[in-house]
Scaffold this motif. Sequence first.
Motif: not given
Length: 551
Positions: A131-136, A1-13
């Motif tokens: 934040d941890l989600i965003k960082q992977g 997952m790239n950074q953009e997807d991780r940011n989206k995942l963080a918002e989704l969760l």
Amino acid sequence: MNQEDRNKLAELLFPNIDKDRNYYEEKYPERDLPDGAMVTRFGPSPTGFVHMGSLFGSFCDSVFAKQSNGIFFLRIEDTDQKRSVENGVDGIFNDLDAFDIIPDESSRVGGNYGPYIQSERTEIYQTYVKDLIKQGYAYPCFMTEEEIADIREEQEINKTKLGIYGVYAQDRDLSLDEIENKISQGEEYVIRLKSPGNDKNEVEIVDCVKGKIKFPENDMDIVLLKKDGTPTYHLAHVIDDHLMHTTHVIRGDEWVSSIPLHVQLFDILGFKRPEYVHTAAITKKENGNIRKLSKRKDPEAKVSYYDEVGIPIDAVKLYLATILNSNFEEWYLQNSDKTIDDFTFTFDKMAIGGTLFDLDKLNNISKTYFSHKSGEDVFEETLNWAKRHDKEYAKLLEENKENMIKFLSIEKDSARPRKDISKYSDVREEFSYAIDELFIKENYSKLTSEKNYDIALMEKYVETLNLKQTNEEWFEGVKEFSVNNGYASNNKEFKKAPDAYKGHVGDVCEIFRVVITGRTASPDLYSIMQILGIDKIKERIELYKKFKEID
Ligand code: GLU
């Protein structure tokens, strides 16, 4: 997952989490404390009452904070709702209050680093996990309980390490699409750590009590947030102790094995690691075996036990100090006029293995505690205790206050004061001769079953008794009386020719003591007689005769 997807995942969760970690870092700045000040915390779960082991922990927390001019705070760890009971929090405050272990900050008194109840901190935990989600370093895991149980079974068969890690961490690498899909279908999930560790590597930490410890690095994808969005102990510990600026995590050594996980969490969150102080479990010796003090089996494991039986809280605290530092007892023996606050506790004098909790030892400490108290103090404290636990005795104490204090003060000024009481409840029995209502003829029953005391001798003696004499004059008189009545004036003389005497002066005094007090051991007899007065002594003789049915 790239950074953009991780940011989206963080918002989704976490769509409702609108703050970021900087907000909290600024809200809870470093504490302004002198150099070397320790910040400690007690983190009980509200399970109804405080266990002796936890009380010991909170005692350590409070002494180390106090002696370093630091802060000791109380944090209620109620993230495990199954373990929480109604009024559990009140129970904790009550038990700590009773032991005068008063946190500087808590949900009751407040403080700048609250909330001090974990269930009120959910938003904080979620902010950091977002934040941890965003960082992977974290991901949602949809594995069901059955799937986890199957994995466990497989691991048991293959004899591999148990847990969710490496290949077993099935949902580690789900794509954003897959996750979105599962969520839209209503699948439940937890948030797991995506551990960057490798168990072939070692981590080393220095525990303040146990010294250097080496562990394999953590590679477990442990749960950070449960299905309901609340944190596990691991996550809450790391975030709270960071934001509350705990310098020393003092906790039971059942947590030692979690150190690799905890230091990993501190590291990936970019937090400074605290010092760890792992305390040995409180143990008990039973039939030669040593086991952990159990709240199910051992009444003394419950801290309310001590007040119920009447062991003074301060004596329990002296005992806690004794088991906290191996050199405390020696120091206290030489400095009995000082208090626990005058002693400097250190980590290197703490037990590494189990800490034996020995009730006999506690009783001895308690006896010494009572022996140093004045008669007035013993009276007041006993009355206070009796008002709560023995109302009938409390009333009698109040009615007999003046004399009772006199009795409790006998031999108090001697270099080695008597050690006859270890609990408030002992006073009733030990000083039963002091209060008429408690002095019934049955008091004699235990003593006279084997012996027949010469009551006629006592009757004869009482006619000569002069309570205005000094103790020395009185004893000289008793000796003379003994000799005139066929007893030796001392034990040595008696032993030289036992057949020539009925006994010695000690035997004569035993008759007096038994008749007057109903006991074979008591504080100084002449002092007791002076307080009771001649009429009462005569009454006791009559009572004894009645008991023996002598007319
Ligand atoms: N709430 C934890 C417990 O009940 C506290 C452990 C700790 O002090 O970190 O065991």
